[in-house]
Design a protein around this motif. Structure first.
Motif, PDB file in Angstrom:
ATOM      1  N   ILE A  75       6.980  17.919   8.287  1.00  9.97           N
ATOM      2  CA  ILE A  75       7.753  16.673   8.365  1.00  9.97           C
ATOM      3  C   ILE A  75       7.204  15.668   7.366  1.00  9.97           C
ATOM      4  CG2 ILE A  75       8.317  14.707   9.834  1.00  9.97           C
ATOM      5  CD1 ILE A  75       8.321  16.632  12.209  1.00  9.97           C
ATOM      6  N   GLY A  76       5.883  15.554   7.299  1.00 10.02           N
ATOM      7  CA  GLY A  76       5.269  14.624   6.358  1.00 10.02           C
ATOM      8  C   GLY A  76       5.642  14.923   4.923  1.00 10.02           C
ATOM      9  N   ARG A  77       5.652  16.215   4.582  1.00  9.69           N
ATOM     10  CA  ARG A  77       6.025  16.594   3.214  1.00  9.69           C
ATOM     11  C   ARG A  77       7.475  16.223   2.938  1.00  9.69           C
ATOM     12  NH1 ARG A  77       5.341  22.746   1.547  1.00  9.69           N
ATOM     13  NH2 ARG A  77       3.144  22.122   1.553  1.00  9.69           N
ATOM     14  N   ALA A  78       8.378  16.524   3.897  1.00 13.57           N
ATOM     15  CA  ALA A  78       9.793  16.214   3.708  1.00 13.57           C
ATOM     16  C   ALA A  78      10.018  14.709   3.579  1.00 13.57           C
ATOM     17  CB  ALA A  78      10.612  16.776   4.869  1.00 13.57           C
ATOM     18  N   LEU A 105      14.924  18.439   4.337  1.00 11.30           N
ATOM     19  CA  LEU A 105      15.237  17.055   3.966  1.00 11.30           C
ATOM     20  C   LEU A 105      16.355  16.512   4.842  1.00 11.30           C
ATOM     21  CD1 LEU A 105      15.213  17.045   0.044  1.00 11.30           C
ATOM     22  CD2 LEU A 105      13.355  16.460   1.606  1.00 11.30           C
ATOM     23  N   ALA A 106      17.399  17.325   5.053  1.00  6.93           N
ATOM     24  CA  ALA A 106      18.538  16.877   5.847  1.00  6.93           C
ATOM     25  C   ALA A 106      18.120  16.601   7.294  1.00  6.93           C
ATOM     26  CB  ALA A 106      19.643  17.921   5.798  1.00  6.93           C
ATOM     27  N   LYS A 107      17.298  17.474   7.872  1.00 11.94           N
ATOM     28  CA  LYS A 107      16.869  17.298   9.257  1.00 11.94           C
ATOM     29  C   LYS A 107      16.006  16.049   9.417  1.00 11.94           C
ATOM     30  CE  LYS A 107      15.463  20.820  11.668  1.00 11.94           C
ATOM     31  NZ  LYS A 107      14.733  22.054  12.080  1.00 11.94           N
ATOM     32  N   VAL A 116      16.592  31.555  -3.693  1.00 15.87           N
ATOM     33  CA  VAL A 116      17.691  30.752  -3.155  1.00 15.87           C
ATOM     34  C   VAL A 116      17.357  30.300  -1.736  1.00 15.87           C
ATOM     35  CG1 VAL A 116      20.118  30.760  -2.468  1.00 15.87           C
ATOM     36  CG2 VAL A 116      19.429  31.876  -4.590  1.00 15.87           C
ATOM     37  N   SER A 117      16.830  31.219  -0.943  1.00 11.07           N
ATOM     38  CA  SER A 117      16.494  30.909   0.445  1.00 11.07           C
ATOM     39  C   SER A 117      15.450  29.802   0.532  1.00 11.07           C
ATOM     40  CB  SER A 117      15.981  32.166   1.143  1.00 11.07           C
ATOM     41  OG  SER A 117      15.574  31.883   2.462  1.00 11.07           O
ATOM     42  N   ALA A 118      14.459  29.825  -0.354  1.00 10.26           N
ATOM     43  CA  ALA A 118      13.414  28.813  -0.332  1.00 10.26           C
ATOM     44  C   ALA A 118      13.975  27.431  -0.654  1.00 10.26           C
ATOM     45  CB  ALA A 118      12.311  29.178  -1.317  1.00 10.26           C
ATOM     46  N   VAL A 119      14.838  27.359  -1.657  1.00 12.09           N
ATOM     47  CA  VAL A 119      15.441  26.069  -2.016  1.00 12.09           C
ATOM     48  C   VAL A 119      16.336  25.575  -0.889  1.00 12.09           C
ATOM     49  CG1 VAL A 119      16.924  24.856  -3.653  1.00 12.09           C
ATOM     50  CG2 VAL A 119      15.297  26.570  -4.482  1.00 12.09           C
ATOM     51  N   ALA A 120      17.087  26.491  -0.291  1.00 11.01           N
ATOM     52  CA  ALA A 120      17.946  26.115   0.839  1.00 11.01           C
ATOM     53  C   ALA A 120      17.101  25.564   1.986  1.00 11.01           C
ATOM     54  CB  ALA A 120      18.756  27.319   1.310  1.00 11.01           C
ATOM     55  N   GLY A 121      15.978  26.215   2.259  1.00  6.02           N
ATOM     56  CA  GLY A 121      15.108  25.745   3.329  1.00  6.02           C
ATOM     57  C   GLY A 121      14.551  24.363   3.052  1.00  6.02           C
ATOM     58  N   GLY A 122      14.172  24.108   1.807  1.00  6.10           N
ATOM     59  CA  GLY A 122      13.659  22.800   1.452  1.00  6.10           C
ATOM     60  C   GLY A 122      14.692  21.709   1.643  1.00  6.10           C
ATOM     61  N   LEU A 123      15.910  21.991   1.258  1.00  6.73           N
ATOM     62  CA  LEU A 123      16.978  20.998   1.403  1.00  6.73           C
ATOM     63  C   LEU A 123      17.344  20.782   2.873  1.00  6.73           C
ATOM     64  CD1 LEU A 123      19.228  22.146  -1.577  1.00  6.73           C
ATOM     65  CD2 LEU A 123      18.036  19.949  -1.388  1.00  6.73           C
ATOM     66  N   ARG A 124      17.351  21.855   3.647  1.00  5.65           N
ATOM     67  CA  ARG A 124      17.645  21.702   5.085  1.00  5.65           C
ATOM     68  C   ARG A 124      16.573  20.850   5.766  1.00  5.65           C
ATOM     69  NH1 ARG A 124      19.576  27.157   4.712  1.00  5.65           N
ATOM     70  NH2 ARG A 124      17.511  27.951   5.286  1.00  5.65           N
ATOM     71  N   GLY A 144      14.543   9.148  -3.210  1.00  4.13           N
ATOM     72  CA  GLY A 144      15.537   9.442  -4.239  1.00  4.13           C
ATOM     73  C   GLY A 144      16.730  10.238  -3.733  1.00  4.13           C
ATOM     74  N   TRP A 145      16.669  10.700  -2.499  1.00  5.57           N
ATOM     75  CA  TRP A 145      17.772  11.487  -1.952  1.00  5.57           C
ATOM     76  C   TRP A 145      18.629  10.643  -1.012  1.00  5.57           C
ATOM     77  CZ3 TRP A 145      19.420  16.174  -3.346  1.00  5.57           C
ATOM     78  CH2 TRP A 145      18.552  17.016  -4.040  1.00  5.57           C
ATOM     79  N   GLY A 146      19.924  10.963  -1.005  1.00  5.45           N
ATOM     80  CA  GLY A 146      20.856  10.396  -0.045  1.00  5.45           C
ATOM     81  C   GLY A 146      21.676  11.515   0.565  1.00  5.45           C
ATOM     82  N   PRO A 147      22.433  11.250   1.631  1.00  2.00           N
ATOM     83  CA  PRO A 147      23.226  12.293   2.296  1.00  2.00           C
ATOM     84  C   PRO A 147      24.186  13.006   1.349  1.00  2.00           C
ATOM     85  CG  PRO A 147      23.124  10.322   3.647  1.00  2.00           C
ATOM     86  CD  PRO A 147      22.533   9.962   2.320  1.00  2.00           C
ATOM     87  N   ASP A 148      24.853  12.259   0.458  1.00  2.00           N
ATOM     88  CA  ASP A 148      25.810  12.887  -0.454  1.00  2.00           C
ATOM     89  C   ASP A 148      25.100  13.815  -1.437  1.00  2.00           C
ATOM     90  OD1 ASP A 148      27.822  11.506   0.780  1.00  2.00           O
ATOM     91  OD2 ASP A 148      27.943   9.926  -0.748  1.00  2.00           O
ATOM     92  N   GLY A 149      23.933  13.390  -1.923  1.00  2.00           N
ATOM     93  CA  GLY A 149      23.187  14.219  -2.854  1.00  2.00           C
ATOM     94  C   GLY A 149      22.722  15.517  -2.211  1.00  2.00           C
ATOM     95  N   ILE A 150      22.253  15.425  -0.972  1.00  2.00           N
ATOM     96  CA  ILE A 150      21.814  16.637  -0.263  1.00  2.00           C
ATOM     97  C   ILE A 150      22.997  17.572  -0.059  1.00  2.00           C
ATOM     98  CG2 ILE A 150      20.912  17.516   1.922  1.00  2.00           C
ATOM     99  CD1 ILE A 150      19.173  15.025   2.111  1.00  2.00           C
ATOM    100  N   ALA A 151      24.154  17.012   0.275  1.00  2.00           N
ATOM    101  CA  ALA A 151      25.345  17.841   0.484  1.00  2.00           C
ATOM    102  C   ALA A 151      25.738  18.559  -0.808  1.00  2.00           C
ATOM    103  CB  ALA A 151      26.505  16.974   0.979  1.00  2.00           C
ATOM    104  N   ARG A 152      25.707  17.852  -1.953  1.00  2.00           N
ATOM    105  CA  ARG A 152      26.041  18.493  -3.230  1.00  2.00           C
ATOM    106  C   ARG A 152      25.028  19.588  -3.569  1.00  2.00           C
ATOM    107  NH1 ARG A 152      27.159  13.144  -4.761  1.00  2.00           N
ATOM    108  NH2 ARG A 152      25.116  12.937  -5.747  1.00  2.00           N
ATOM    109  N   ALA A 153      23.768  19.324  -3.313  1.00  2.00           N
ATOM    110  CA  ALA A 153      22.733  20.311  -3.614  1.00  2.00           C
ATOM    111  C   ALA A 153      22.910  21.569  -2.752  1.00  2.00           C
ATOM    112  CB  ALA A 153      21.361  19.696  -3.385  1.00  2.00           C
ATOM    113  N   LEU A 154      23.250  21.380  -1.488  1.00  2.00           N
ATOM    114  CA  LEU A 154      23.460  22.532  -0.608  1.00  2.00           C
ATOM    115  C   LEU A 154      24.677  23.344  -1.036  1.00  2.00           C
ATOM    116  CD1 LEU A 154      22.599  20.971   2.881  1.00  2.00           C
ATOM    117  CD2 LEU A 154      21.391  22.844   1.734  1.00  2.00           C
ATOM    118  N   GLN A 155      25.690  22.673  -1.546  1.00  2.00           N
ATOM    119  CA  GLN A 155      26.849  23.396  -2.068  1.00  2.00           C
ATOM    120  C   GLN A 155      26.463  24.252  -3.269  1.00  2.00           C
ATOM    121  OE1 GLN A 155      29.719  20.329  -2.849  1.00  2.00           O
ATOM    122  NE2 GLN A 155      30.223  20.013  -0.688  1.00  2.00           N
ATOM    123  N   ALA A 156      25.596  23.697  -4.121  1.00  2.00           N
ATOM    124  CA  ALA A 156      25.129  24.456  -5.284  1.00  2.00           C
ATOM    125  C   ALA A 156      24.312  25.666  -4.842  1.00  2.00           C
ATOM    126  CB  ALA A 156      24.294  23.553  -6.188  1.00  2.00           C
TER     127      ALA A 156
END
Length: 327
Positions: free
Chosen positions: A273-276, A247-249, A237-245, A282-294
């Protein structure tokens, strides 16, 4: 980086200063190798600073009746007693012709007067301080594989750092394994994952990368493999959260910043940064927010709020992938 001395005579006195043990050992090894290249019969005396007695250096460096050369290594030189320190400084000012002296000091205040005296007396100085910046460790990985006649890209080198950690000895061993076990000249991310995905960090980040990149089948397969090999659900869970954060940053960073300015602003290494930036497609702010909620829901469930952590993780992955595509 250390300069090879295999083809040149070593300095009469070399001072190795710094707290990076691997590089210090290599510096000592290069001096010994250079001395033995000049004289294969050179004898090596490897001493510990706190155990060196007054007069021992003078005895070991005295001219031999048979003209034999020698290398005297004093490790933990900060621990020599005051009189021995004075003897070392005095010797450095007038070293023996057929002896090479190597002093290894971790830096710091203890023994600093001796270090300063040896410097002023003309010793060759090699600095081997710990690598604290991600860019330095990334360069170390690339240099290690270059020494082995191999190449590695930034993303693959970054994945190796994530998998192995910051210890240079472990990184050097991992680079050696990859160079020995993988075919071809270039080492890619797939090779890194193949040999290191058993570790918790690389399992988690492998799952996270597949999920944020929309590769549902790969992400679920890697998730099940990670769970089967004992990776803790909370780390996944922590790894996925880190990946999404990440993307958001990166996605929310000012558009006018580039390169080092962007890295400084975000507090992230350039390779990450390059990887992110690549993964943001394919990502947008709303999608990242939904993913972080999950991810937040899955985090609660794997910490005791749910009956089946594996199901919670699979549902999280499915939701993350769906949030990326907008479905």
């Amino acid at each position: 980086m250390l300069l090879s001395m295999a083809a040149t005579d070593p300095a009469p006195v070399t001072l190795v200063v710094g707290d990076e043990e691997l590089l210090a050992d290599r510096a000592v090894g290069e001096v010994i190798a250079a001395a033995r290249a000049a004289d294969p019969g050179a004898e090596v005396y490897d001493l510990i600073g706190g155990k060196v007695e007054l007069g021992e250096l003078t005895r070991l460096t005295s001219p031999s009746l048979f003209g034999d050369s020698s290398v005297v290594v004093i490790r933990s030189a900060q621990d020599v007693v005051k009189d021995v320190a004075a003897e070392i400084v005095s010797y450095t000012a007038n070293p023996a012709e057929d002896t090479v002296l190597v002093l290894v000091h971790p830096g710091g205040v203890k023994g600093k007067a001796m270090v300063d005296g040896v410097r002023k007396a003309g010793a060759r100085v090699v600095t081997v301080t710990k690598m604290t910046k991600p860019a330095e460790r990334l360069a170390f990985v690339k240099a290690e594989l270059k020494r082995a006649g191999r190449t590695i890209g930034g993303d693959a080198a970054g994945a190796l750092l994530e998998a192995v950690g910051n210890d240079l000895r472990e990184l050097a061993a991992a680079c050696g394994q990859l160079a020995f076990d993988t075919p071809g000249k270039a080492i890619d991310g797939a090779a890194v994952a193949r040999y290191h995905r058993g570790r918790a960090e690389v399992s988690g980040f492998t799952v996270a990368d597949s999920a944020v990149e929309g590769r549902l089948g790969d992400a679920l397969e890697q998730l099940r493999w990670a769970l089967a090999t004992g990776t803790a659900p909370v780390l996944l869970v922590s790894a996925v959260a880190g990946g999404l954060r990440s993307l958001a940053k990166v996605g929310g960073a000012p558009r006018n910043l580039r390169g080092g300015q962007l890295a400084s602003h975000l507090g992230m290494p350039p390779w990450k940064i390059g990887r992110a930036q690549q993964q943001l497609n394919g990502w947008g702010p709303d999608g990242i927010a939904r993913a972080l909620q999950a991810v937040a829901r899955a985090d609660e469930q794997v910490k005791g709020g749910g009956a089946d952590p594996a199901y919670a993780l699979e549902y999280m992955i499915q939701t993350v992938v769906a949030s990326r595509t907008g479905r």
